[in-house]
Write a protein that holds these residues in place. Sequence first.
Motif, short mmCIF file in Angstrom:
data_model
loop_
_atom_site.label_atom_id
_atom_site.label_comp_id
_atom_site.label_asym_id
_atom_site.label_seq_id
_atom_site.Cartn_x
_atom_site.Cartn_y
_atom_site.Cartn_z
N ASP A 1 6.02 -2.84 -8.21
CA ASP A 1 5.22 -3.02 -9.41
C ASP A 1 3.74 -2.73 -9.14
N LYS A 2 3.26 -3.22 -8.00
CA LYS A 2 1.81 -3.19 -7.74
C LYS A 2 1.39 -1.94 -6.97
N SER A 3 0.22 -1.41 -7.35
CA SER A 3 -0.21 -0.14 -6.76
C SER A 3 -0.58 -0.28 -5.28
N ASP A 4 -1.07 -1.47 -4.85
CA ASP A 4 -1.39 -1.60 -3.42
C ASP A 4 -0.12 -1.57 -2.56
N MET A 5 0.99 -2.04 -3.13
CA MET A 5 2.27 -1.96 -2.42
C MET A 5 2.76 -0.51 -2.35
N LYS A 6 2.49 0.25 -3.41
CA LYS A 6 2.87 1.67 -3.41
C LYS A 6 2.12 2.40 -2.30
N GLU A 7 0.82 2.10 -2.19
CA GLU A 7 0.03 2.71 -1.11
C GLU A 7 0.58 2.32 0.25
N MET A 8 0.91 1.03 0.40
CA MET A 8 1.40 0.53 1.68
C MET A 8 2.69 1.22 2.10
N ILE A 9 3.63 1.39 1.18
CA ILE A 9 4.91 1.99 1.60
C ILE A 9 4.75 3.48 1.89
N ILE A 10 3.88 4.16 1.16
CA ILE A 10 3.66 5.58 1.45
C ILE A 10 3.13 5.72 2.88
N GLU A 11 2.12 4.90 3.22
CA GLU A 11 1.54 4.98 4.57
C GLU A 11 2.58 4.61 5.63
N SER A 12 3.37 3.57 5.38
CA SER A 12 4.37 3.13 6.36
C SER A 12 5.44 4.17 6.60
N VAL A 13 5.99 4.72 5.51
CA VAL A 13 7.10 5.68 5.66
C VAL A 13 6.60 6.97 6.30
N GLN A 14 5.43 7.45 5.86
CA GLN A 14 4.92 8.70 6.43
C GLN A 14 4.64 8.55 7.92
N LYS A 15 4.19 7.35 8.31
CA LYS A 15 3.83 7.13 9.71
C LYS A 15 5.04 6.76 10.57
N GLU A 16 5.85 5.82 10.09
CA GLU A 16 6.91 5.24 10.93
C GLU A 16 8.29 5.86 10.72
N LEU A 17 8.50 6.49 9.58
CA LEU A 17 9.79 7.15 9.34
C LEU A 17 9.53 8.61 8.96
N PRO A 18 8.89 9.35 9.86
CA PRO A 18 8.46 10.71 9.51
C PRO A 18 9.65 11.60 9.15
N GLY A 19 9.48 12.38 8.10
CA GLY A 19 10.53 13.30 7.68
C GLY A 19 11.46 12.72 6.62
N VAL A 20 11.44 11.40 6.44
CA VAL A 20 12.32 10.80 5.42
C VAL A 20 11.65 10.94 4.05
N PRO A 21 12.31 11.61 3.10
CA PRO A 21 11.69 11.78 1.78
C PRO A 21 11.50 10.44 1.07
N LEU A 22 10.34 10.28 0.45
CA LEU A 22 10.01 9.07 -0.32
C LEU A 22 9.69 9.51 -1.74
N ILE A 23 10.33 8.85 -2.70
CA ILE A 23 10.12 9.21 -4.11
C ILE A 23 9.42 8.04 -4.79
N ILE A 24 8.20 8.26 -5.22
CA ILE A 24 7.45 7.15 -5.81
C ILE A 24 7.41 7.27 -7.34
N GLY A 25 7.18 6.12 -7.99
CA GLY A 25 6.98 6.07 -9.43
C GLY A 25 5.52 5.68 -9.67
N SER A 26 4.81 6.47 -10.48
CA SER A 26 3.41 6.15 -10.77
C SER A 26 3.08 6.53 -12.21
N GLY A 27 2.85 5.50 -13.05
CA GLY A 27 2.50 5.76 -14.45
C GLY A 27 3.73 5.75 -15.33
N LEU A 28 4.12 4.58 -15.79
CA LEU A 28 5.36 4.47 -16.58
C LEU A 28 5.30 3.35 -17.60
N ALA A 29 4.15 2.66 -17.69
CA ALA A 29 4.05 1.52 -18.60
C ALA A 29 3.97 2.00 -20.05
#
Lengths: 199, 67
Positions: A110-138
């Motif tokens: 729900d929260k944008s700071d969590m969205k930022e956190m998971i993008i940074e975590s996955v890109q750094k710690e799970l490199p190559g794994v595709p991440l699909i985010i949702g942004s702007g849906l309210a």
Amino acid sequence: MRLSEIEDHLRKFRVGIAGAGGLGSNCAAALARIGVGTMVIADFDRVEQSNLSRQYYFSGQTGMMKTEALKENLVTIKPEIQILTFQVKLDRENIPLVFAGCDVIVEAFDKSDMKEMIIESVQKELPGVPLIIGSGLAGWGRNELLKFRKIDETLYVCGDEVTEASDDLPTMAPRVGIVANMQANAVVEILLRISLKAM
Amino acid sequence: MKIILNDREEEFEREAMSVSEMLDLKKFSFRMRIVKVNGKLISRDDYGSSVINDGDKVQMIYLMSGG
């Protein structure tokens, strides 16, 4: 490709769902229906009455952990599906462990700071794994603004990228459902591409 | 210098700039965002020290609450 062939491909894969709210629960339901074999679902919350306006839960499930309620609903849709649940608040430390082995991860916070956190975590710690985010849906309406953007092989965005949820612009079933299903649609596209390439 | 910003070519009157300078010049003030330069994610703490050069591919995503 026939539906049975598509299901044979999708059965082999494991998809991570980070958050089981409006995006995560609806996305997971779509993925269960089209035959994704295994889902890893992480959330720390319980189902509340107010969630029923947009999330894939039912009135008898209020008070249950979202992970357990969603597992129940997904198994009702598709008894043979494998579901792994984690009742945790996701953070930089546990994300690589919870989603290890996933072929694709869906960001459904729900929260944008969590969205930022998971993008940074996955890109750094799970490199190559595709991440699909949702942004702007309210909110409601404005179908014409909803879009899909591929940033690169590891990052995709669904949503209008401008609308912020607030008390006066709540998240509502139709629009969050569209974006959740856009995310599921992107998962299918990525998984079928991987599967067909491996043949 | 010319860069590709979110798939569109943009020109700046300088030879190089930091991510912070680019955000200022473009007046991108909304704080919740991620920035990638040539595919590499730039963390918030590195905006001042990460350099964008001529020809670089820059991508920015605004992160909106709701989900």
